[in-house]
Design an enzyme around this catalytic site. Structure first.
Site, PDB file in Angstrom:
ATOM      1  N   SER A 110     140.906  14.331  -2.468  1.00  0.00           N
ATOM      2  CA  SER A 110     141.484  13.442  -1.457  1.00  0.00           C
ATOM      3  C   SER A 110     141.063  11.996  -1.719  1.00  0.00           C
ATOM      4  O   SER A 110     141.236  11.506  -2.832  1.00  0.00           O
ATOM      5  CB  SER A 110     141.076  13.932  -0.057  1.00  0.00           C
ATOM      6  OG  SER A 110     141.841  13.309   0.944  1.00  0.00           O
ATOM      7  N   HIS A 129     146.054  21.012   1.583  1.00  0.00           N
ATOM      8  CA  HIS A 129     145.155  19.957   1.135  1.00  0.00           C
ATOM      9  C   HIS A 129     143.724  20.479   1.224  1.00  0.00           C
ATOM     10  O   HIS A 129     143.112  20.486   2.293  1.00  0.00           O
ATOM     11  CB  HIS A 129     145.356  18.731   2.044  1.00  0.00           C
ATOM     12  CG  HIS A 129     144.611  17.514   1.612  1.00  0.00           C
ATOM     13  ND1 HIS A 129     145.006  16.730   0.557  1.00  0.00           N
ATOM     14  CD2 HIS A 129     143.497  16.926   2.120  1.00  0.00           C
ATOM     15  CE1 HIS A 129     144.180  15.706   0.432  1.00  0.00           C
ATOM     16  NE2 HIS A 129     143.244  15.807   1.369  1.00  0.00           N
ATOM     17  N   TRP A 186     152.113  15.158   1.819  1.00  0.00           N
ATOM     18  CA  TRP A 186     151.597  13.816   2.126  1.00  0.00           C
ATOM     19  C   TRP A 186     151.085  13.125   0.866  1.00  0.00           C
ATOM     20  O   TRP A 186     151.194  11.910   0.712  1.00  0.00           O
ATOM     21  CB  TRP A 186     150.493  13.952   3.163  1.00  0.00           C
ATOM     22  CG  TRP A 186     149.872  12.694   3.672  1.00  0.00           C
ATOM     23  CD1 TRP A 186     148.603  12.249   3.434  1.00  0.00           C
ATOM     24  CD2 TRP A 186     150.457  11.717   4.547  1.00  0.00           C
ATOM     25  NE1 TRP A 186     148.362  11.074   4.089  1.00  0.00           N
ATOM     26  CE2 TRP A 186     149.483  10.724   4.786  1.00  0.00           C
ATOM     27  CE3 TRP A 186     151.716  11.600   5.143  1.00  0.00           C
ATOM     28  CZ2 TRP A 186     149.731   9.612   5.603  1.00  0.00           C
ATOM     29  CZ3 TRP A 186     151.950  10.497   5.959  1.00  0.00           C
ATOM     30  CH2 TRP A 186     150.976   9.527   6.176  1.00  0.00           C
ATOM     31  N   LYS A 244     140.702   9.697  -5.362  1.00  0.00           N
ATOM     32  CA  LYS A 244     141.021   8.309  -5.711  1.00  0.00           C
ATOM     33  C   LYS A 244     139.794   7.668  -6.349  1.00  0.00           C
ATOM     34  O   LYS A 244     139.878   6.942  -7.349  1.00  0.00           O
ATOM     35  CB  LYS A 244     141.418   7.522  -4.458  1.00  0.00           C
ATOM     36  CG  LYS A 244     142.493   8.145  -3.579  1.00  0.00           C
ATOM     37  CD  LYS A 244     142.758   7.288  -2.341  1.00  0.00           C
ATOM     38  CE  LYS A 244     143.362   8.046  -1.176  1.00  0.00           C
ATOM     39  NZ  LYS A 244     144.629   8.703  -1.434  1.00  0.00           N
TER      40      LYS A 244
END
Length: 423
Positions: free
Chosen positions: A263, A404, A354, A267
């Site tokens: 998540s 997720h 998403w 990044k």
């Protein structure tokens, strides 16, 4: 006149809040805007890059500089480990299977003090081990049920079902995220694991005054400058400081440290791998916007939405591209390309729309020409693979069933891939 001014300001912010509340993400491929993806092997002034030397001396530096100045932010100074301390060590962890160490890294500058703790599990009877390095979301004590894992005193977002109330981590949350960390599988495969609670480096809240950033503020500065680091770059900085420690630890093979993130921390792992070439490999799990997903697609979470929800993750300059993705002269495939020729794994989940799984796949695909320049195999098929059918090359990708999350399936693929391309 003044009352009209305040009325205007009130209506402006009211409209902004209304627009935010009414935000509807796009998941319809027919509504993806038409865009031209920048060529990672063409410089900003239009010159084609045809050699590794040109990539490394011209194209890579200008891409890295753009992402630094306009997205993640510049670290405004250098700060080394002041000291480190072994807080706890056991040679019989995980029922005698592993060595466990808890290492406190300390940083001092002027009146500023910051510490963070690395929890390490290492296979026994091995001198130098390859290592997965990662952050966790709710404290080192959440990744296993072992009673000796120290509970951090750092700020944490409330999560009552985990026993986190009044922003304090507690005993109730011990082991609650063990499902995401199959430590024994890693140990059995010959890998160590090192984890850090990310809130010890920079608390995940819109207040850049209580993490690492204030160490570099000058005069009466209260916030980073427009081109300076947000939280993602701060967390990446912490991973690099962990690497500094690994280079001193005789039990770790510092040439084989794989940085992993899920998540927002996916990044972070991508940025850490792009900005610090010491990492041997990078894994991005469900990282989405600002991570592996192409921004210009505007699917799921967009630049505007992420900058509204988490304005402190990126540098202020990134807001110039909110609802303005067409102006971006780069996209996230070029972030992945910055990791070349080192192995990189991008992973998605079928129900995590998403994060735009197709955008994550395409970024891996379009980063692959840079890997080809090095003679490495990237993604060679234009269509996404079937669910639960990984592509395992130097550039790897899979989309799995589910939401997720981080699952055993994910880690099984990462370990298999690392055995081939890193270990």
């Amino acid at each position: 006149m003044m009352s009209r001014y305040f009325l205007f300001i009130f209506l402006f912010f009211l409209f902004q809040d209304f627009a935010f509340a009414q935000y509807t993400p796009n998941y319809d491929e027919s509504k993806v805007p038409v865009f031209k993806l920048p060529d990672p092997l063409k410089t900003f002034n239009g010159k084609k890059v045809k050699s590794v030397k040109k990539w490394e001396t011209k194209r890579r530096p200008e891409l890295l500089d753009f992402f630094t100045q306009n997205m993640y932010g510049e670290v405004p100074g250098e700060l080394k480990i002041t000291s480190y301390d072994v807080l706890e060590q056991s040679n019989n962890a995980l029922n005698g299977k592993a060595i466990r160490k808890q290492i406190d890294l300390s940083f001092r500058k002027d009146n500023n003090l910051l510490d963070f703790t690395i929890l390490m599990y290492l296979p026994k009877n091995t001198e130098k081990v390859p290592l997965f390095l990662a952050y966790n979301f709710y404290g080192n004590h959440t990744i296993t049920n072992e009673a000796d894992i120290i509970i951090s005193e750092a700020w944490a977002a409330d999560y009552p079902s985990f026993g986190i109330i009044n922003n304090q981590l507690t005993e109730q949350s011990r082991g609650v995220r063990a499902n995401r960390w199959p430590v024994e599988k890693m140990i059995d495969a010959g890998y160590g694991l090192a984890v850090i609670y990310y809130g010890e480096v920079d608390p995940d809240k819109d207040d850049l005054s209580d993490g690492i950033q204030p160490f570099f503020y000058v005069d009466d500065q209260q916030q980073p400058a427009d081109n300076e680091w947000g939280s993602i770059a701060a967390w990446a900085w912490g991973l690099s400081r962990a690497m500094d420690y690994f280079e001193m630890d005789e039990q770790v093979d510092a040439s084989k440290v794989i940085v992993f993130g899920h998540s927002r921390l996916g990044k972070t792992s991508l940025w850490a791998g792009a900005s610090d070439t010491r990492f041997a490999g990078v894994i991005s799990n469900n990282s989405g916007c600002g991570g592996a997903a192409l921004s210009k697609r505007r699917v799921g979470e967009t630049i505007w939405r992420i900058n509204r929800s988490f304005p402190y993750w990126f540098c202020p300059n990134f807001k110039n591209y909110s609802k303005n993705e067409e102006a971006l002269p780069v996209d996230q495939h070029e972030l992945i390309a910055l990791i070349a020729p080192r192995p990189v794994y991008v992973a998605s989940a079928e129900e995590d729309q998403w994060a735009d799984p197709k955008g994550e796949f395409l970024a891996a695909l379009y980063a692959s020409p840079v890997y080809k320049l090095y003679g490495k195999k990237g993604i060679t098929q234009n269509e996404m693979p079937e669910v639960n059918q990984p592509i395992q090359n130097t550039v790897a990708y899979h989309i799995r069933t589910g939401k997720h999350d981080v699952t055993d399936f994910d880690w099984e693929q990462y370990i298999k891939w690392a055995n081939t391309f890193i270990k």
